[in-house]
Scaffold this motif. Structure first.
Motif, PDB file in Angstrom:
ATOM      1  N   UNK A 261      22.628  35.413  34.882  1.00 21.66           N
ATOM      2  CA  UNK A 261      23.747  35.691  33.986  1.00 21.66           C
ATOM      3  C   UNK A 261      24.406  37.030  34.301  1.00 21.66           C
ATOM      4  N   UNK A 262      23.658  37.961  34.875  1.00 16.72           N
ATOM      5  CA  UNK A 262      24.186  39.306  35.126  1.00 16.72           C
ATOM      6  C   UNK A 262      25.492  39.248  35.906  1.00 16.72           C
ATOM      7  N   UNK A 263      25.516  38.502  36.991  1.00 15.84           N
ATOM      8  CA  UNK A 263      26.749  38.336  37.765  1.00 15.84           C
ATOM      9  C   UNK A 263      27.452  37.042  37.402  1.00 15.84           C
ATOM     10  N   UNK A 264      26.678  35.970  37.210  1.00 14.38           N
ATOM     11  CA  UNK A 264      27.264  34.658  36.964  1.00 14.38           C
ATOM     12  C   UNK A 264      27.998  34.545  35.652  1.00 14.38           C
ATOM     13  N   UNK A 265      27.729  35.437  34.718  1.00 12.99           N
ATOM     14  CA  UNK A 265      28.410  35.405  33.430  1.00 12.99           C
ATOM     15  C   UNK A 265      29.673  36.241  33.386  1.00 12.99           C
ATOM     16  N   UNK A 266      30.030  36.854  34.514  1.00 15.45           N
ATOM     17  CA  UNK A 266      31.229  37.695  34.547  1.00 15.45           C
ATOM     18  C   UNK A 266      32.483  36.846  34.350  1.00 15.45           C
ATOM     19  N   UNK A 267      33.376  37.234  33.430  1.00 15.31           N
ATOM     20  CA  UNK A 267      34.626  36.477  33.261  1.00 15.31           C
ATOM     21  C   UNK A 267      35.423  36.442  34.574  1.00 15.31           C
ATOM     22  N   UNK A 268      36.170  35.364  34.792  1.00 16.22           N
ATOM     23  CA  UNK A 268      36.959  35.216  36.018  1.00 16.22           C
ATOM     24  C   UNK A 268      37.937  36.388  36.157  1.00 16.22           C
ATOM     25  N   UNK A 269      38.112  36.852  37.406  1.00 17.27           N
ATOM     26  CA  UNK A 269      39.029  37.968  37.639  1.00 17.27           C
ATOM     27  C   UNK A 269      39.493  37.963  39.085  1.00 17.27           C
ATOM     28  N   UNK A 270      40.538  38.725  39.371  1.00 13.78           N
ATOM     29  CA  UNK A 270      40.958  38.980  40.745  1.00 13.78           C
ATOM     30  C   UNK A 270      40.838  40.469  41.011  1.00 13.78           C
ATOM     31  N   UNK A 271      40.587  40.794  42.280  1.00 13.91           N
ATOM     32  CA  UNK A 271      40.430  42.204  42.650  1.00 13.91           C
ATOM     33  C   UNK A 271      41.164  42.435  43.964  1.00 13.91           C
ATOM     34  N   UNK A 272      42.004  43.440  43.993  1.00 14.48           N
ATOM     35  CA  UNK A 272      42.772  43.758  45.203  1.00 14.48           C
ATOM     36  C   UNK A 272      42.182  44.985  45.881  1.00 14.48           C
ATOM     37  N   UNK A 273      42.066  44.917  47.197  1.00 14.91           N
ATOM     38  CA  UNK A 273      41.653  46.047  48.004  1.00 14.91           C
ATOM     39  C   UNK A 273      42.769  46.346  48.997  1.00 14.91           C
ATOM     40  N   UNK A 274      42.956  47.600  49.291  1.00 12.39           N
ATOM     41  CA  UNK A 274      43.975  47.978  50.273  1.00 12.39           C
ATOM     42  C   UNK A 274      43.549  49.264  50.960  1.00 12.39           C
ATOM     43  N   UNK A 275      43.814  49.337  52.254  1.00 15.29           N
ATOM     44  CA  UNK A 275      43.476  50.536  53.019  1.00 15.29           C
ATOM     45  C   UNK A 275      44.581  50.798  54.029  1.00 15.29           C
ATOM     46  N   UNK A 276      44.859  52.065  54.260  1.00 18.87           N
ATOM     47  CA  UNK A 276      45.814  52.456  55.287  1.00 18.87           C
ATOM     48  C   UNK A 276      45.268  53.691  55.985  1.00 18.87           C
ATOM     49  N   UNK A 277      44.965  53.539  57.271  1.00 21.01           N
ATOM     50  CA  UNK A 277      44.443  54.651  58.064  1.00 21.01           C
ATOM     51  C   UNK A 277      45.308  54.817  59.302  1.00 21.01           C
ATOM     52  N   UNK A 278      44.950  55.748  60.154  1.00 17.03           N
ATOM     53  CA  UNK A 278      45.682  55.911  61.417  1.00 17.03           C
ATOM     54  C   UNK A 278      45.541  54.684  62.294  1.00 17.03           C
ATOM     55  N   UNK A 279      44.520  53.875  62.019  1.00 17.42           N
ATOM     56  CA  UNK A 279      44.223  52.724  62.856  1.00 17.42           C
ATOM     57  C   UNK A 279      44.851  51.431  62.346  1.00 17.42           C
ATOM     58  N   UNK A 280      44.867  51.247  61.012  1.00 19.62           N
ATOM     59  CA  UNK A 280      45.257  49.933  60.494  1.00 19.62           C
ATOM     60  C   UNK A 280      45.865  50.010  59.114  1.00 19.62           C
ATOM     61  N   UNK A 281      46.505  48.876  58.728  1.00 21.85           N
ATOM     62  CA  UNK A 281      46.894  48.605  57.355  1.00 21.85           C
ATOM     63  C   UNK A 281      46.176  47.329  56.936  1.00 21.85           C
ATOM     64  N   UNK A 282      45.612  47.367  55.727  1.00 14.94           N
ATOM     65  CA  UNK A 282      44.793  46.240  55.282  1.00 14.94           C
ATOM     66  C   UNK A 282      45.025  45.996  53.804  1.00 14.94           C
ATOM     67  N   UNK A 283      45.171  44.728  53.414  1.00 12.89           N
ATOM     68  CA  UNK A 283      45.285  44.369  51.999  1.00 12.89           C
ATOM     69  C   UNK A 283      44.587  43.036  51.791  1.00 12.89           C
ATOM     70  N   UNK A 284      43.840  42.931  50.704  1.00 19.30           N
ATOM     71  CA  UNK A 284      43.122  41.693  50.414  1.00 19.30           C
ATOM     72  C   UNK A 284      42.973  41.538  48.911  1.00 19.30           C
ATOM     73  N   UNK A 285      43.245  40.355  48.408  1.00 20.14           N
ATOM     74  CA  UNK A 285      42.976  40.012  47.014  1.00 20.14           C
ATOM     75  C   UNK A 285      41.994  38.855  46.995  1.00 20.14           C
ATOM     76  N   UNK A 286      40.929  39.019  46.215  1.00 18.67           N
ATOM     77  CA  UNK A 286      39.944  37.943  46.090  1.00 18.67           C
ATOM     78  C   UNK A 286      39.939  37.455  44.649  1.00 18.67           C
TER      79      UNK A 286
END
Length: 369
Positions: A261-286
């Motif tokens: 239940x600790x993780x499995x009971x978590x209400x549904x949600x979306x989470x966005x991650x984004x990174x920008x460095x000298x090497x790359x640009x990255x964005x992800x929503x799960x």
């Protein structure tokens, strides 16, 4: 049964320090008062119970809460702090060896939070803690600081009020962990019940002579008195639990249910991650449901530089990340592993560059949960 007096009462001291085990012990006593399924004329047990224990360092979130919006999950993991979930509502609390936990279990006909919180108040006053007052949310305060938290659960036939009493809790650790990462708060979307945050203090800071070892006896006496449990033979039971097996196999099953239940009971949600460095640009929503990544509606990874400075879109790498993310648990280790493993199955650019990209993304994940 609506009167004050009951026939039997049990004070149950759990010597276990596992939050999953202690939540299951509370659940066991709650279910004892339930009628047998399909037998509605079976009388409800005419008894009440007080369960008390201490937990190892842990965070316990309410039934309808998202732990990523309530605490710093990465910091908790790094410090060995377990995250558990109650079946009751209410807000997030931090437990450690200085936090006394209790649960007052009664038939539903006797459910009255004012009575159960009065049991705790009476015990503290009898031990010399000054100026303890009840708040509007059935918690206890000294001055402008809260010293207890409360949550409640009702079934058809039974109820409990469980809570915490801050005695000598490490408040600096409490305040540090119960502060979610700003990125998590900003980029996590979904339905979740937020905690009502209040200033807190330890009992010992307001009553320097307080002796925590006397609290169980004082609480037991106040509990028996409030619910009218007579002192005669067989009416007052005292139980010590050293193993979940002391209560039967059903409690061991409940422990596994609470872990899930600790993780499995978590209400549904979306989470966005984004990174920008000298090497790359990255964005992800799960998109996460019951603690598992069900979809990746947004995924973009571009290597900076390249012909004309436009950069290189890493399409194979994006596809590999999405494939490895779906079905994985929403945990830092699993997300990091998905990103790192994706580099092994992509042919966008040379492997050394992909490994550098993967490490940069993984570091960003680590720093925002």
């Amino acid at each position: 049964m609506t009167g004050k007096n009951v026939l039997r009462g049990a004070v149950v001291q759990s010597l276990l320090r596992c939050p999953f085990a202690n939540l299951s012990i509370e659940e066991h006593y709650l279910r004892r008062l339930e009628r047998r399924k399909g037998v509605r004329d079976t009388p409800v047990r005419d008894e009440v119970a007080l369960v008390h224990y201490y937990n190892d360092p842990c965070i316990v979130v309410g039934r309808y809460q998202n732990q990523y919006l309530e605490c710093n999950v990465t910091r908790a993991t790094e410090q060995g702090v377990t995250i558990a979930r109650r079946r009751s509502g209410g807000g997030t609390v931090y437990h450690d060896s200085g936090c006394f936990c209790f649960s007052i279990v009664t038939p539903r006909a006797l459910y009255d939070p004012k009575r159960s919180v009065q049991v705790v108040r009476t015990a503290l006053l009898n031990l010399g803690v000054p100026d303890v007052r009840a708040g509007s949310r059935h918690d206890l305060w000294i001055g402008d600081d809260k010293i207890t938290g409360s949550a409640f659960r009702l079934t058809n036939d039974s109820s409990f009020h469980h809570g915490t009493i801050l005695l000598t809790t490490q408040l600096d650790k409490l305040n540090g962990i119960l502060r979610p990462h700003p990125k998590s708060v900003e980029f996590t979307k979904g339905r979740s019940v937020p905690s009502v945050r209040s200033p807190v203090t330890n009992v010992i800071s307001r009553a320097p002579g307080f002796r925590a070892e006397l609290l169980p006896a004082a609480l037991s006496e106040a509990f028996f008195e409030e619910y009218g449990v007579p002192a005669g033979p067989g009416a007052r039971q005292h139980v010590r639990i050293e193993s979940v097996s002391d209560l039967g196999s059903d409690v061991a099953d409940m422990v596994e249910e609470h872990k899930a239940l600790a993780a499995g009971g978590t209400p549904a949600f979306t989470r966005r991650f984004a990174a920008s460095t000298d090497l790359l640009e990255f964005a992800m929503t799960v998109a996460v449901e019951r603690g598992v990544v069900g979809g990746v509606p947004e995924l973009f990874c571009r290597l900076k530089g390249g012909a004309g400075g436009a950069g290189v879109r890493l399409a194979d790498y994006e596809e590999a990340i999405g494939e490895k993310m779906r079905g994985s648990s929403f945990s830092l280790d699993d997300l990091r592993n998905a990103v790192l493993l994706a580099a092994l199955s992509s042919a966008d650019v040379d492997s050394d560059t992909l490994q550098r990209v993967s490490r940069a993304i993984a570091d960003d994940l680590s720093g925002s949960m």
